[in-house]
Design a protein around this motif. Sequence first.
Motif, short mmCIF file in Angstrom:
data_model
loop_
_atom_site.label_atom_id
_atom_site.label_comp_id
_atom_site.label_asym_id
_atom_site.label_seq_id
_atom_site.Cartn_x
_atom_site.Cartn_y
_atom_site.Cartn_z
N PHE A 99 2.99 -8.99 4.61
CA PHE A 99 2.27 -8.75 3.36
C PHE A 99 2.54 -7.33 2.90
CE2 PHE A 99 -0.38 -12.47 3.68
CZ PHE A 99 -0.80 -12.66 2.37
N PHE A 100 2.79 -7.17 1.60
CA PHE A 100 2.88 -5.85 0.99
C PHE A 100 1.74 -5.72 -0.01
CE2 PHE A 100 7.32 -6.88 2.08
CZ PHE A 100 7.60 -5.80 2.91
N THR A 101 0.95 -4.67 0.12
CA THR A 101 -0.17 -4.45 -0.78
C THR A 101 0.27 -3.55 -1.93
OG1 THR A 101 -1.71 -4.67 1.06
CG2 THR A 101 -2.55 -3.63 -0.93
N LYS A 102 0.02 -4.01 -3.16
CA LYS A 102 0.35 -3.22 -4.34
C LYS A 102 -0.66 -2.10 -4.50
CE LYS A 102 2.15 -7.20 -6.89
NZ LYS A 102 1.91 -8.05 -8.06
N PRO A 103 -0.25 -0.91 -4.89
CA PRO A 103 1.15 -0.53 -5.13
C PRO A 103 1.86 -0.32 -3.80
CG PRO A 103 -0.27 1.36 -5.49
CD PRO A 103 -1.16 0.19 -5.15
N PHE A 104 3.01 -0.94 -3.64
CA PHE A 104 3.75 -0.85 -2.39
C PHE A 104 4.85 0.19 -2.50
CE2 PHE A 104 5.04 -4.72 -4.71
CZ PHE A 104 6.30 -4.31 -5.15
#
Length: 122
Positions: A99-104
């Motif tokens: 998972f990448f959390t914005k802002p990434f």
Amino acid sequence: MSSILIVDDQAGIRFLLNEVFQNVGLTTYTASNGFEALQIFEEKNLDCILLDVKMPGMDGIEILNTIRETNEYIPVYMMTAYGEQDLIDSANKLNVEKFFTKPFNIFEVRDSVVSLLEQKQK
């Protein structure tokens, strides 16, 4: 040459990720919604998918469920601006790489995807 499908309803994010992955030599496809994404998934031989969780119409979990019905092994990364644990748990049950959390950090996303694709080619 490896390929990636980038799915996000925000045009700016699609554009940025498209540029980043093309610059490292990947063939890129982009979709702004789940229906476009599933059509590309059915038509193209993809090596990886980068998928937003929250989108109007069909969300990322629904798209991922449909993808997993026909391909349980394609690597899927998910992006979200939300830290909702229930969504993360649902996605993890469907074999999400990360998972990448914005802002990434765009370089973290690029390096993670490129590393995985390089390992697949060995």
